[in-house]
Scaffold this motif. Sequence first.
Motif, PDB file in Angstrom:
ATOM      1  N   GLY A  56       0.833  -1.209   0.000  1.00 52.60           N
ATOM      2  CA  GLY A  56       0.000   0.000   0.000  1.00 52.60           C
ATOM      3  C   GLY A  56       0.862   1.252   0.000  1.00 52.60           C
ATOM      4  O   GLY A  56       2.073   1.180   0.228  1.00 52.60           O
ATOM      5  N   TYR A  57       0.217   2.393  -0.259  1.00 51.45           N
ATOM      6  CA  TYR A  57       0.966   3.659  -0.350  1.00 51.45           C
ATOM      7  C   TYR A  57       0.397   4.690   0.603  1.00 51.45           C
ATOM      8  O   TYR A  57      -0.815   4.934   0.609  1.00 51.45           O
ATOM      9  CB  TYR A  57       0.873   4.220  -1.778  1.00 51.45           C
ATOM     10  CG  TYR A  57       1.444   3.308  -2.833  1.00 51.45           C
ATOM     11  CD1 TYR A  57       2.776   3.392  -3.208  1.00 51.45           C
ATOM     12  CD2 TYR A  57       0.641   2.350  -3.450  1.00 51.45           C
ATOM     13  CE1 TYR A  57       3.292   2.540  -4.178  1.00 51.45           C
ATOM     14  CE2 TYR A  57       1.145   1.502  -4.421  1.00 51.45           C
ATOM     15  CZ  TYR A  57       2.475   1.605  -4.777  1.00 51.45           C
ATOM     16  OH  TYR A  57       2.987   0.767  -5.730  1.00 51.45           O
ATOM     17  N   GLY A  58       1.285   5.291   1.366  1.00 49.24           N
ATOM     18  CA  GLY A  58       0.866   6.398   2.222  1.00 49.24           C
ATOM     19  C   GLY A  58       0.833   7.677   1.393  1.00 49.24           C
ATOM     20  O   GLY A  58       1.486   7.769   0.350  1.00 49.24           O
ATOM     21  N   THR A  59       0.070   8.650   1.891  1.00 49.73           N
ATOM     22  CA  THR A  59      -0.001   9.943   1.211  1.00 49.73           C
ATOM     23  C   THR A  59       1.385  10.566   1.075  1.00 49.73           C
ATOM     24  O   THR A  59       1.718  11.158   0.046  1.00 49.73           O
ATOM     25  CB  THR A  59      -0.926  10.884   2.006  1.00 49.73           C
ATOM     26  OG1 THR A  59      -2.205  10.269   2.072  1.00 49.73           O
ATOM     27  CG2 THR A  59      -1.055  12.236   1.374  1.00 49.73           C
ATOM     28  N   LEU A  62       3.277   9.091  -1.954  1.00 49.10           N
ATOM     29  CA  LEU A  62       2.687   9.464  -3.246  1.00 49.10           C
ATOM     30  C   LEU A  62       2.864  10.949  -3.535  1.00 49.10           C
ATOM     31  O   LEU A  62       3.195  11.343  -4.659  1.00 49.10           O
ATOM     32  CB  LEU A  62       1.194   9.107  -3.260  1.00 49.10           C
ATOM     33  CG  LEU A  62       0.839   7.618  -3.164  1.00 49.10           C
ATOM     34  CD1 LEU A  62      -0.659   7.440  -3.043  1.00 49.10           C
ATOM     35  CD2 LEU A  62       1.366   6.849  -4.364  1.00 49.10           C
TER      36      LEU A  62
ATOM     37  N   SER B 106       1.116  -1.061   7.900  1.00 41.29           N
ATOM     38  CA  SER B 106       0.637  -1.871   6.762  1.00 41.29           C
ATOM     39  C   SER B 106      -0.823  -2.244   6.924  1.00 41.29           C
ATOM     40  O   SER B 106      -1.570  -2.342   5.942  1.00 41.29           O
ATOM     41  CB  SER B 106       1.509  -3.107   6.567  1.00 41.29           C
ATOM     42  OG  SER B 106       1.599  -3.808   7.765  1.00 41.29           O
ATOM     43  N   LEU B 109      -2.791   0.779   5.756  1.00 41.04           N
ATOM     44  CA  LEU B 109      -2.788   0.892   4.289  1.00 41.04           C
ATOM     45  C   LEU B 109      -3.712  -0.146   3.637  1.00 41.04           C
ATOM     46  O   LEU B 109      -4.413   0.153   2.671  1.00 41.04           O
ATOM     47  CB  LEU B 109      -1.361   0.761   3.749  1.00 41.04           C
ATOM     48  CG  LEU B 109      -0.424   1.919   4.089  1.00 41.04           C
ATOM     49  CD1 LEU B 109       0.986   1.617   3.611  1.00 41.04           C
ATOM     50  CD2 LEU B 109      -0.908   3.226   3.473  1.00 41.04           C
ATOM     51  N   GLY B 110      -3.720  -1.352   4.206  1.00 39.48           N
ATOM     52  CA  GLY B 110      -4.612  -2.411   3.701  1.00 39.48           C
ATOM     53  C   GLY B 110      -6.074  -2.021   3.856  1.00 39.48           C
ATOM     54  O   GLY B 110      -6.884  -2.219   2.956  1.00 39.48           O
ATOM     55  N   ARG B 113      -7.094   0.585   1.425  1.00 41.26           N
ATOM     56  CA  ARG B 113      -7.286  -0.019   0.103  1.00 41.26           C
ATOM     57  C   ARG B 113      -8.700  -0.610   0.003  1.00 41.26           C
ATOM     58  O   ARG B 113      -9.411  -0.388  -0.969  1.00 41.26           O
ATOM     59  CB  ARG B 113      -6.225  -1.094  -0.111  1.00 41.26           C
ATOM     60  CG  ARG B 113      -6.335  -1.772  -1.453  1.00 41.26           C
ATOM     61  CD  ARG B 113      -5.260  -2.810  -1.607  1.00 41.26           C
ATOM     62  NE  ARG B 113      -3.957  -2.231  -1.850  1.00 41.26           N
ATOM     63  CZ  ARG B 113      -2.819  -2.915  -1.881  1.00 41.26           C
ATOM     64  NH1 ARG B 113      -2.836  -4.203  -1.673  1.00 41.26           N
ATOM     65  NH2 ARG B 113      -1.683  -2.319  -2.126  1.00 41.26           N
ATOM     66  N   LYS B 150      -7.270  10.075   4.865  1.00 44.98           N
ATOM     67  CA  LYS B 150      -6.075   9.277   4.583  1.00 44.98           C
ATOM     68  C   LYS B 150      -4.814  10.136   4.733  1.00 44.98           C
ATOM     69  O   LYS B 150      -3.825   9.699   5.311  1.00 44.98           O
ATOM     70  CB  LYS B 150      -6.161   8.687   3.157  1.00 44.98           C
ATOM     71  CG  LYS B 150      -4.996   7.766   2.845  1.00 44.98           C
ATOM     72  CD  LYS B 150      -5.059   7.144   1.476  1.00 44.98           C
ATOM     73  CE  LYS B 150      -3.807   6.312   1.228  1.00 44.98           C
ATOM     74  NZ  LYS B 150      -3.727   5.798  -0.120  1.00 44.98           N
ATOM     75  N   LYS B 151      -4.904  11.356   4.220  1.00 41.74           N
ATOM     76  CA  LYS B 151      -3.743  12.251   4.265  1.00 41.74           C
ATOM     77  C   LYS B 151      -3.348  12.538   5.728  1.00 41.74           C
ATOM     78  O   LYS B 151      -2.172  12.526   6.071  1.00 41.74           O
ATOM     79  CB  LYS B 151      -4.083  13.563   3.547  1.00 41.74           C
ATOM     80  CG  LYS B 151      -2.929  14.525   3.415  1.00 41.74           C
ATOM     81  CD  LYS B 151      -3.324  15.703   2.540  1.00 41.74           C
ATOM     82  CE  LYS B 151      -2.161  16.644   2.321  1.00 41.74           C
ATOM     83  NZ  LYS B 151      -1.829  17.430   3.493  1.00 41.74           N
ATOM     84  N   THR B 154      -1.673   9.283   7.033  1.00 46.61           N
ATOM     85  CA  THR B 154      -0.525   8.652   6.359  1.00 46.61           C
ATOM     86  C   THR B 154       0.481   9.653   5.779  1.00 46.61           C
ATOM     87  O   THR B 154       1.348   9.266   5.012  1.00 46.61           O
ATOM     88  CB  THR B 154      -0.989   7.695   5.233  1.00 46.61           C
ATOM     89  OG1 THR B 154      -1.586   8.468   4.201  1.00 46.61           O
ATOM     90  CG2 THR B 154      -1.969   6.669   5.714  1.00 46.61           C
ATOM     91  N   ASP B 155       0.333  10.915   6.153  1.00 48.19           N
ATOM     92  CA  ASP B 155       1.351  11.867   5.692  1.00 48.19           C
ATOM     93  C   ASP B 155       2.355  12.092   6.824  1.00 48.19           C
ATOM     94  O   ASP B 155       3.282  11.294   6.997  1.00 48.19           O
ATOM     95  CB  ASP B 155       0.692  13.168   5.222  1.00 48.19           C
ATOM     96  CG  ASP B 155       1.665  14.018   4.402  1.00 48.19           C
ATOM     97  OD1 ASP B 155       2.878  13.724   4.432  1.00 48.19           O
ATOM     98  OD2 ASP B 155       1.230  14.968   3.750  1.00 48.19           O
ATOM     99  N   PHE B 158       3.231   9.096   9.269  1.00 52.43           N
ATOM    100  CA  PHE B 158       4.082   8.039   8.711  1.00 52.43           C
ATOM    101  C   PHE B 158       5.554   8.459   8.725  1.00 52.43           C
ATOM    102  O   PHE B 158       6.434   7.623   8.578  1.00 52.43           O
ATOM    103  CB  PHE B 158       3.635   7.691   7.281  1.00 52.43           C
ATOM    104  CG  PHE B 158       2.584   6.602   7.230  1.00 52.43           C
ATOM    105  CD1 PHE B 158       1.701   6.423   8.291  1.00 52.43           C
ATOM    106  CD2 PHE B 158       2.494   5.742   6.145  1.00 52.43           C
ATOM    107  CE1 PHE B 158       0.728   5.425   8.260  1.00 52.43           C
ATOM    108  CE2 PHE B 158       1.532   4.729   6.104  1.00 52.43           C
ATOM    109  CZ  PHE B 158       0.650   4.572   7.166  1.00 52.43           C
TER     110      PHE B 158
END
Lengths: 104, 190
Positions: A56-59, A62, B106, B109-110, B113, B150-151, B154-155, B158
């Motif tokens: 998977g990809y984090g913001t 990307l 992970s 992220l899963g 998705r 999400k941002k 996971t920005d 992370f």
Amino acid sequence: MTNINISKDFSITPGARYIKDGPYSGELFREQFLEKLFKDPNDNSKITVILDGTAGYGTSFLEEAFGGLARKFGKERCLKRLCFISNEDKLLIEEITRYIENAK
Amino acid sequence: MLNNKVILFIIIFVIFLFGFICGGLLSNWDIIKCTFFEVKITELVQIILTLIIAIFITSFVTTRTSNKIRRRDMVLDLVSKLHNCIDKIYEIGCNFLEKPIDEDKSNILGRFRDAGNTLHIIEKIQNTKNIKELEGFNVSIIKELFFQFKKELTDSPFRKDIHVGTVISFNMLYTELSEKLYEYKIKTCL
């Protein structure tokens, strides 16, 4: 035409934004794979990025990889040259396109 | 859950019973009993025709109603699946913001998705099929909130760069997203 398969050519666990944040960052991917293909301003060949096969990809990854590329080489050129394949995550391409379009 | 045929049978039986009781109440049995079992051919045809029309109307109404219920259930299932994914992301996300570990990364992220793919299915159905039950579902607003959500997680988190502002924003986006999904689910159920 160039193909880049992130899971095979780079990593199955793409990391965070900057190189200093840890391994397999977006910045590293941009520098290693994308920037060299954009150096020649007359080259308008297509680049296909295969996004499947990773965890998977984090913001952060990307945005830095593709948004960062758009900041350096222009949004139009990036959108024109880059094609994406994502069968596992159907919203991913739209997400990346947003980062390219909103790159400042 | 009763299937269509059982519902149809029950409805026909209730209509028949209602007619029988009404007939019994409105007529005098002593007067009609001697001729009750004498059937003329025209009466028989009338009864058969009435029954055919009754069966046709009931089957039409029940099929329409059950299709509508099935469609509504399908749409609600999809929206509930999306809602569950968002809830799960929030739960794991809160733990991650408190104590960032790679395993949660992970997992997050899963889940993103899965949620993204569900949202994509909803959008595709809305764009290709004219489903009335999805008219109130504003995919573009949900998608916008989903990308922001999400941002937020996971920005900078992370990058192990977590601020109070990130946590507040993450909570607010979850509330907003949840509110929108609940709002839609309640509206569809009513």
